[in-house]
Motif scaffolding. Structure first.
Motif, PDB file in Angstrom:
ATOM      1  N   HIS A   6      31.756  48.478  17.671  1.00  0.00           N
ATOM      2  CA  HIS A   6      32.567  48.211  16.448  1.00  0.00           C
ATOM      3  C   HIS A   6      31.916  46.993  15.350  1.00  0.00           C
ATOM      4  CE1 HIS A   6      35.726  50.533  17.695  1.00  0.00           C
ATOM      5  NE2 HIS A   6      36.490  50.278  16.818  1.00  0.00           N
ATOM      6  N   GLU A   7      31.913  47.561  13.928  1.00  0.00           N
ATOM      7  CA  GLU A   7      31.568  46.645  13.034  1.00  0.00           C
ATOM      8  C   GLU A   7      32.322  45.435  12.703  1.00  0.00           C
ATOM      9  OE1 GLU A   7      31.129  48.435   9.348  1.00  0.00           O
ATOM     10  OE2 GLU A   7      29.625  50.107   9.999  1.00  0.00           O
ATOM     11  N   LEU A   8      33.602  45.587  13.275  1.00  0.00           N
ATOM     12  CA  LEU A   8      34.488  44.367  12.876  1.00  0.00           C
ATOM     13  C   LEU A   8      35.895  44.785  13.802  1.00  0.00           C
ATOM     14  CD1 LEU A   8      35.573  43.246   9.299  1.00  0.00           C
ATOM     15  CD2 LEU A   8      37.527  43.895  10.701  1.00  0.00           C
ATOM     16  N   VAL A   9      36.329  43.691  14.241  1.00  0.00           N
ATOM     17  CA  VAL A   9      37.717  43.629  14.845  1.00  0.00           C
ATOM     18  C   VAL A   9      38.347  42.237  14.612  1.00  0.00           C
ATOM     19  CG1 VAL A   9      38.962  43.773  17.081  1.00  0.00           C
ATOM     20  CG2 VAL A   9      36.933  44.887  16.987  1.00  0.00           C
ATOM     21  N   GLN A  10      39.486  42.436  13.854  1.00  0.00           N
ATOM     22  CA  GLN A  10      40.326  41.368  13.388  1.00  0.00           C
ATOM     23  C   GLN A  10      41.752  41.120  13.873  1.00  0.00           C
ATOM     24  OE1 GLN A  10      39.897  40.024   9.481  1.00  0.00           O
ATOM     25  NE2 GLN A  10      42.164  39.391   9.141  1.00  0.00           N
ATOM     26  N   PHE A  11      41.824  40.044  14.607  1.00  0.00           N
ATOM     27  CA  PHE A  11      43.315  39.634  15.235  1.00  0.00           C
ATOM     28  C   PHE A  11      44.154  39.110  13.881  1.00  0.00           C
ATOM     29  CE2 PHE A  11      40.086  40.330  18.574  1.00  0.00           C
ATOM     30  CZ  PHE A  11      40.841  41.153  19.361  1.00  0.00           C
ATOM     31  N   CYS A  12      45.371  39.489  13.794  1.00  0.00           N
ATOM     32  CA  CYS A  12      46.069  38.994  12.632  1.00  0.00           C
ATOM     33  C   CYS A  12      47.366  38.412  13.142  1.00  0.00           C
ATOM     34  CB  CYS A  12      46.577  40.277  11.747  1.00  0.00           C
ATOM     35  SG  CYS A  12      44.952  41.311  11.197  1.00  0.00           S
ATOM     36  N   GLU A  13      47.554  37.266  12.945  1.00  0.00           N
ATOM     37  CA  GLU A  13      48.853  36.694  13.640  1.00  0.00           C
ATOM     38  C   GLU A  13      49.446  35.697  12.398  1.00  0.00           C
ATOM     39  OE1 GLU A  13      48.748  33.831  16.736  1.00  0.00           O
ATOM     40  OE2 GLU A  13      50.678  34.718  17.574  1.00  0.00           O
ATOM     41  N   ASP A  14      50.840  36.116  12.120  1.00  0.00           N
ATOM     42  CA  ASP A  14      51.549  35.355  11.145  1.00  0.00           C
ATOM     43  C   ASP A  14      52.881  34.846  11.634  1.00  0.00           C
ATOM     44  OD1 ASP A  14      52.285  34.669   8.205  1.00  0.00           O
ATOM     45  OD2 ASP A  14      53.624  36.073   8.487  1.00  0.00           O
ATOM     46  N   ASP A  15      52.986  33.704  11.918  1.00  0.00           N
ATOM     47  CA  ASP A  15      54.328  33.052  12.676  1.00  0.00           C
ATOM     48  C   ASP A  15      55.483  33.475  12.084  1.00  0.00           C
ATOM     49  OD1 ASP A  15      52.790  32.375  14.745  1.00  0.00           O
ATOM     50  OD2 ASP A  15      52.545  30.168  14.069  1.00  0.00           O
ATOM     51  N   SER A  16      55.582  33.303  10.613  1.00  0.00           N
ATOM     52  CA  SER A  16      56.894  33.212   9.864  1.00  0.00           C
ATOM     53  C   SER A  16      57.630  34.797   9.830  1.00  0.00           C
ATOM     54  CB  SER A  16      56.805  32.873   8.474  1.00  0.00           C
ATOM     55  OG  SER A  16      56.009  33.589   7.673  1.00  0.00           O
TER      56      SER A  16
ATOM     57  N   GLY B 252      56.586  37.067  12.081  1.00  0.00           N
ATOM     58  CA  GLY B 252      56.286  37.610  13.619  1.00  0.00           C
ATOM     59  C   GLY B 252      55.133  38.584  13.621  1.00  0.00           C
ATOM     60  N   LEU B 253      54.213  38.626  12.621  1.00  0.00           N
ATOM     61  CA  LEU B 253      53.288  39.734  12.752  1.00  0.00           C
ATOM     62  C   LEU B 253      52.151  39.399  13.699  1.00  0.00           C
ATOM     63  CD1 LEU B 253      51.823  42.277  11.396  1.00  0.00           C
ATOM     64  CD2 LEU B 253      50.464  40.505  10.358  1.00  0.00           C
ATOM     65  N   LYS B 254      52.074  40.259  14.431  1.00  0.00           N
ATOM     66  CA  LYS B 254      51.053  40.279  15.487  1.00  0.00           C
ATOM     67  C   LYS B 254      50.467  41.697  15.345  1.00  0.00           C
ATOM     68  CE  LYS B 254      51.422  37.440  19.332  1.00  0.00           C
ATOM     69  NZ  LYS B 254      52.545  36.728  19.019  1.00  0.00           N
TER      70      LYS B 254
ATOM     71  N   ILE C 285      50.191  47.661  14.592  1.00  0.00           N
ATOM     72  CA  ILE C 285      51.069  46.436  14.594  1.00  0.00           C
ATOM     73  C   ILE C 285      51.897  46.369  15.664  1.00  0.00           C
ATOM     74  CG2 ILE C 285      53.057  45.495  13.495  1.00  0.00           C
ATOM     75  CD1 ILE C 285      51.999  46.633  10.827  1.00  0.00           C
ATOM     76  N   ILE C 286      51.882  45.287  16.483  1.00  0.00           N
ATOM     77  CA  ILE C 286      52.400  45.479  17.792  1.00  0.00           C
ATOM     78  C   ILE C 286      53.815  45.149  17.524  1.00  0.00           C
ATOM     79  CG2 ILE C 286      52.579  44.323  20.273  1.00  0.00           C
ATOM     80  CD1 ILE C 286      49.440  43.552  19.717  1.00  0.00           C
ATOM     81  N   GLY C 287      54.683  46.172  17.900  1.00  0.00           N
ATOM     82  CA  GLY C 287      56.416  45.954  17.804  1.00  0.00           C
ATOM     83  C   GLY C 287      56.884  47.217  17.572  1.00  0.00           C
TER      84      GLY C 287
ATOM     85  N   ASP D  60      60.118  43.705   5.606  1.00  0.00           N
ATOM     86  CA  ASP D  60      59.262  43.755   4.312  1.00  0.00           C
ATOM     87  C   ASP D  60      58.237  42.488   4.470  1.00  0.00           C
ATOM     88  OD1 ASP D  60      59.982  45.739   2.521  1.00  0.00           O
ATOM     89  OD2 ASP D  60      61.274  44.517   1.639  1.00  0.00           O
ATOM     90  N   GLU D  61      58.901  41.428   5.101  1.00  0.00           N
ATOM     91  CA  GLU D  61      58.022  40.122   5.331  1.00  0.00           C
ATOM     92  C   GLU D  61      56.686  40.489   6.221  1.00  0.00           C
ATOM     93  OE1 GLU D  61      59.998  37.134   7.114  1.00  0.00           O
ATOM     94  OE2 GLU D  61      58.710  35.576   6.496  1.00  0.00           O
ATOM     95  N   LEU D  62      57.081  41.338   7.305  1.00  0.00           N
ATOM     96  CA  LEU D  62      55.986  41.555   8.262  1.00  0.00           C
ATOM     97  C   LEU D  62      54.868  42.351   7.559  1.00  0.00           C
ATOM     98  CD1 LEU D  62      56.279  42.279  11.820  1.00  0.00           C
ATOM     99  CD2 LEU D  62      55.743  44.314  10.525  1.00  0.00           C
ATOM    100  N   LEU D  63      55.545  43.395   6.616  1.00  0.00           N
ATOM    101  CA  LEU D  63      54.501  44.386   5.862  1.00  0.00           C
ATOM    102  C   LEU D  63      53.590  43.785   5.027  1.00  0.00           C
ATOM    103  CD1 LEU D  63      56.806  47.503   5.573  1.00  0.00           C
ATOM    104  CD2 LEU D  63      54.906  47.449   7.140  1.00  0.00           C
ATOM    105  N   SER D  64      54.222  42.563   4.363  1.00  0.00           N
ATOM    106  CA  SER D  64      53.493  41.963   3.401  1.00  0.00           C
ATOM    107  C   SER D  64      52.448  41.226   4.031  1.00  0.00           C
ATOM    108  CB  SER D  64      54.322  40.869   2.403  1.00  0.00           C
ATOM    109  OG  SER D  64      55.346  41.524   2.185  1.00  0.00           O
ATOM    110  N   ALA D  65      52.695  40.546   5.122  1.00  0.00           N
ATOM    111  CA  ALA D  65      51.727  39.850   5.919  1.00  0.00           C
ATOM    112  C   ALA D  65      50.608  40.641   6.510  1.00  0.00           C
ATOM    113  CB  ALA D  65      52.264  38.916   6.922  1.00  0.00           C
ATOM    114  N   MET D  66      50.877  42.111   6.767  1.00  0.00           N
ATOM    115  CA  MET D  66      49.735  42.975   7.104  1.00  0.00           C
ATOM    116  C   MET D  66      49.003  43.054   5.873  1.00  0.00           C
ATOM    117  SD  MET D  66      48.531  44.257   9.741  1.00  0.00           S
ATOM    118  CE  MET D  66      47.460  45.713  10.110  1.00  0.00           C
ATOM    119  N   ALA D  67      49.657  43.463   4.908  1.00  0.00           N
ATOM    120  CA  ALA D  67      48.865  44.050   3.674  1.00  0.00           C
ATOM    121  C   ALA D  67      47.732  42.682   3.347  1.00  0.00           C
ATOM    122  CB  ALA D  67      49.795  44.321   2.282  1.00  0.00           C
TER     123      ALA D  67
END
Ligand code: NAD
Length: 352
Positions: free
Chosen positions: A12-22, A24-26, A83-85, A93-100
């Motif tokens: 894989h060229e890239l694997v990014q782990f994304c976490e945003d506490d406010s 709840g994005l994982k 997205i894990i969930g 909306d907040e979760l989708l914004s963080a993912m974006a």
């Protein structure tokens, strides 16, 4: 075990782990290859049992996108995000914004679209924070949703497989069982019914199965029976790894052709299906209608051109089935070889 040694890593060229506490994005974004172009692939939201399952899924799906787009002749690479969930419970909306915002940071190496658990409306919400989103063109054939095109491509594949195996040039009276009556499965059931097939369907979601039985008149079967029905065609349109050590012996259909990604738990299962006399239509070769649709939306291509692109799915499958017969090799291996030949030529062209 490190990521590099992961059995599904495959350069894989890239694997990014994304976490945003406010919010709840994982989430995990995986870019397998950009050899042919930007990595375009769906953003799946699913209630994975653990993070290891999510990582395995995203790596397998992302690699599959590389092979799918290559084989479809598209100038796109392979990538995917998960997205894990639970989409019904955890999406906001907040979760989708963080993912974006995480997608935006990649500067276009990864471009997302709908997938299982996400919708056109979700893509529109994400597009407020990044331009690297596809599948939201309201003026497109299906209002941005690529699922009807995926189903149309699978229908063409089923027609080719039935002709190849049964010598019939139409689907009238043919029995077809669909596992999963969601976005793709419902449209596939509709097209098959219109073509005169006898359609059986199962879904774990009661609303989805009720909609298909009441609107299309298909026959309902229990989710734990659908894989073993003695039908002409089994169309897996739910989740991956449905063909595995446990299910293989019970599959009684003559043909397996469906939309679900990564239907084989392991590549060897393709040969085992072949040994049992079952014609397997490789998922990444026949479920490319959605990515073709997304590509047309990105490039502003007309609907008539999408239709001729969808025809290619049947033509490619015919080549795979003929080559499989000629070389006495399973269809999955043949399709992978064809995609690798295309990728190899692209890499040579880039190097020269
Ligand atoms: P979806 O989430 O809309 O539909 C999946 C359906 O399967 C749901 O109704 C779900 O309840 C059902 N399901 C889950 N587990 C099941 C089980 N064990 N038995 C019976 N039903 C079950 O997803 P979708 O967009 O229709 O995609 C279906 C599959 O096709 C996925 O594997 C997806 O990755 C693949 N795919 C989709 C597209 C597309 O354009 N949407 C393109 C290519 C591949």
């Amino acid at each position: 075990m490190t990521l590099f040694q992961h059995v599904e890593f495959d350069h894989h060229e890239l694997v990014q782990f994304c976490e945003d506490d406010s919010s709840g994005l994982k989430a995990i974004i995986a870019v397998h290859s950009t050899a042919l172009g930007p990595a375009v692939g769906g953003c799946r939201m699913y209630n994975y049992c653990d993070e290891a399952a999510a990582l395995r899924d995203v790596l397998r799906l992302s690699r599959g996108m590389t092979y799918k787009s290559a084989l479809a002749g598209l100038p796109l690479g392979g990538g995917k995000s998960v997205i894990i969930g639970d989409p019904m419970r955890d999406k906001s909306d907040e979760l989708l914004s963080a993912m974006a915002l995480f997608i935006d940071c990649l500067g276009g190496r990864y471009v997302c679209a709908e997938d299982s658990g996400t919708t056109v409306a979700d893509m529109r919400a994400m597009s407020r924070h990044t331009s690297f989103v596809s599948g939201l063109d309201a003026g497109s054939l299906h209002g941005g949703d690529p699922s009807p095109s995926t189903a149309a491509g699978v229908l063409k594949a089923i027609q080719v497989a039935v002709e190849h195996r049964l010598g019939c040039d139409n689907l009238r009276g043919k029995s077809i069982a669909i596992q999963g009556l969601g976005n793709v499965g419902f449209h596939l059931a509709r097209y098959l019914t219109e073509a005169g097939a006898r359609v059986f369907g199962a879904d774990v979601n009661a609303d989805h199965v009720n909609r298909a039985t009441s609107e299309l008149g298909i026959t309902r079967v229990a989710p734990d029976e659908v894989l073993s029905l003695a039908v002409d065609v089994l169309a897996p349109c739910a989740m991956g790894a449905v063909i595995n050590n446990e299910s293989l012996a019970s599959i009684s259909a003559g043909i397996v052709a469906g939309a679900a990604n990564n239907q084989l738990e392991r590549p060897e299962h393709a040969q085992e299906l072949r040994d049992r006399g079952i014609l397997y239509c490789p998922d990444f070769a026949i479920n490319a209608g959605g990515i073709m649709d997304v590509h047309c939306q990105r490039t502003g291509t007309r609907a008539s051109e999408l239709s001729s692109q969808l025809d290619l799915i049947g033509q490619h499958l015919r080549q795979i089935l003929q080559r499989s017969d000629r070389e006495a090799l399973d269809t999955h291996s043949i399709a992978e070889r064809l995609a690798e030949e295309i990728l190899h030529s692209a890499q040579l062209a880039q190097a020269s």
